[in-house]
Design a protein around this motif. Sequence first.
Motif, PDB file in Angstrom:
ATOM      1  N   ALA A  80      -7.417  10.593  -5.448  1.00 11.28           N
ATOM      2  CA  ALA A  80      -6.520   9.798  -4.624  1.00 11.28           C
ATOM      3  C   ALA A  80      -6.965   9.172  -4.826  1.00 11.28           C
ATOM      4  O   ALA A  80      -8.263   8.293  -5.710  1.00 11.28           O
ATOM      5  CB  ALA A  80      -6.319  10.586  -3.289  1.00 11.28           C
TER       6      ALA A  80
ATOM      7  N   ASP B 246       0.813  -0.804   0.058  1.00 11.97           N
ATOM      8  CA  ASP B 246      -0.097   0.005   0.053  1.00 11.97           C
ATOM      9  C   ASP B 246       1.218   1.733  -0.196  1.00 11.97           C
ATOM     10  O   ASP B 246       0.787   2.338  -0.972  1.00 11.97           O
ATOM     11  CB  ASP B 246      -1.228  -0.068   1.169  1.00 11.97           C
TER      12      ASP B 246
ATOM     13  N   TRP C 299       2.449   6.559  -6.689  1.00 12.89           N
ATOM     14  CA  TRP C 299       1.157   7.311  -7.340  1.00 12.89           C
ATOM     15  C   TRP C 299       1.303   9.133  -7.184  1.00 12.89           C
ATOM     16  O   TRP C 299       1.305   9.918  -8.357  1.00 12.89           O
ATOM     17  CB  TRP C 299      -0.285   7.064  -6.657  1.00 12.89           C
ATOM     18  N   LEU C 300       1.831   9.241  -6.419  1.00 10.47           N
ATOM     19  CA  LEU C 300       2.337  10.537  -5.638  1.00 10.47           C
ATOM     20  C   LEU C 300       3.809  11.362  -6.926  1.00 10.47           C
ATOM     21  O   LEU C 300       3.551  12.432  -7.073  1.00 10.47           O
ATOM     22  CB  LEU C 300       2.488  10.650  -4.703  1.00 10.47           C
TER      23      LEU C 300
ATOM     24  N   LYS D 185       2.885   1.244  -3.463  1.00 14.07           N
ATOM     25  CA  LYS D 185       1.314   2.045  -4.378  1.00 14.07           C
ATOM     26  C   LYS D 185       1.113   3.480  -4.456  1.00 14.07           C
ATOM     27  O   LYS D 185       0.883   4.249  -5.691  1.00 14.07           O
ATOM     28  CB  LYS D 185       0.451   1.157  -4.481  1.00 14.07           C
ATOM     29  N   ARG D 186       1.083   4.124  -2.881  1.00 16.52           N
ATOM     30  CA  ARG D 186       1.257   5.737  -2.594  1.00 16.52           C
ATOM     31  C   ARG D 186       1.565   6.185  -3.287  1.00 16.52           C
ATOM     32  O   ARG D 186       1.967   7.698  -4.124  1.00 16.52           O
ATOM     33  CB  ARG D 186       1.015   5.501  -1.169  1.00 16.52           C
ATOM     34  N   ARG D 187       3.012   5.407  -2.327  1.00 20.47           N
ATOM     35  CA  ARG D 187       4.512   6.742  -2.888  1.00 20.47           C
ATOM     36  C   ARG D 187       4.480   6.635  -4.784  1.00 20.47           C
ATOM     37  O   ARG D 187       4.604   8.362  -5.260  1.00 20.47           O
ATOM     38  CB  ARG D 187       5.547   5.998  -2.681  1.00 20.47           C
TER      39      ARG D 187
END
Length: 344
Positions: free
Chosen positions: A339, A284, A291-292, A287-289
């Motif tokens: 987001a 998680d 995406w950013l 993936k968040r990193r």
Amino acid sequence: MPWNEPGGNPRDPWGGGNRGPDLERSLRRLRERFGRLGGGGGLFSILLALALALVLVDSFTVINARQVGVVLRFGRFERVLPPGFHLKFPRPIEAVTKVETTQVKSVSDQVRMITNDENIVLVDFNVQFQVSDARKYLFSMRDPEDTLRQAAEAAVRSVVGANTMDTILSAQGAELVSKTRDALQKTLDGYDCGLTVTEVNFQNVSPPQEVKAAFDDVNNAREDKQRIENEAQAYASKVVPEARGEAARITAEAQGYKAERVATAEGEAARFEQILQQYRAAPDVTKRRLWLETVEKVLAGTTKVIDGSRGKNLIYLQPEGGAAPGAAPAATGTASVSAPGDKP
């Protein structure tokens, strides 16, 4: 009464007396002398004296510094006399023939021949020689100079005829002169004639007058050919290095590009391996990193950003170097930001 009778003859041409010459007395004395010589011992003494004088005169000889003397005894070779004063038997026992050994003699001639490439050429040559052995020079051949001339012509024909016209007329002609001299000396040594060749010269080498015009045309064409070949070689010497330099530059650039791409690919592969390891550890967060980071890259090249929140707010961003404040913004690009997991 005769004028020469005793007495006072007035016709006496001598003026009388004994003042004039006595002719009778002089003639009488002369006859008496010849009478004594005509005797048995007188004539023999004169002949003997003359013979002794001739023997003494002919019993020595003088040889100059430039000569040697060949002594013949009863017509047969006996010895060779060096320069100086020498005694010998008088003739007809011994006779001396003097030969010049230091004098340089020469013979010249002209020959017409066909070269190896079937061209006709005229060669004027000159041969200089000396006598090295006086005995052989006198008795080995009848006419040494004529023999030398014929041998020289044969040597010139054998050497010049075996080469092409270009070789004969070029700087290599000096080698032909040396070969001709060696060939001539070898022939003379075979004749055992006592001659030494000191110099051989080609005074003139040219085509006959009958074919000179055609020969000049051939020479002009050959010179044009050589000139064009030289120009082509000069052009090749200029272009080929440039082409090689350009090829080397392109090769170096290709090798640099190859090294760059390989390094980039290897770096991407290493980065992917690291991200993979992080993803396996925390999916998680990874993936968040990611995406950013992606949104950051996308928004860096856009002129508008749309907030994906429920507020529906439109935010105008003035691009760097864009329109002045108050002007309508150019709709060059639109990005909708939301987001991961948000609902539109």
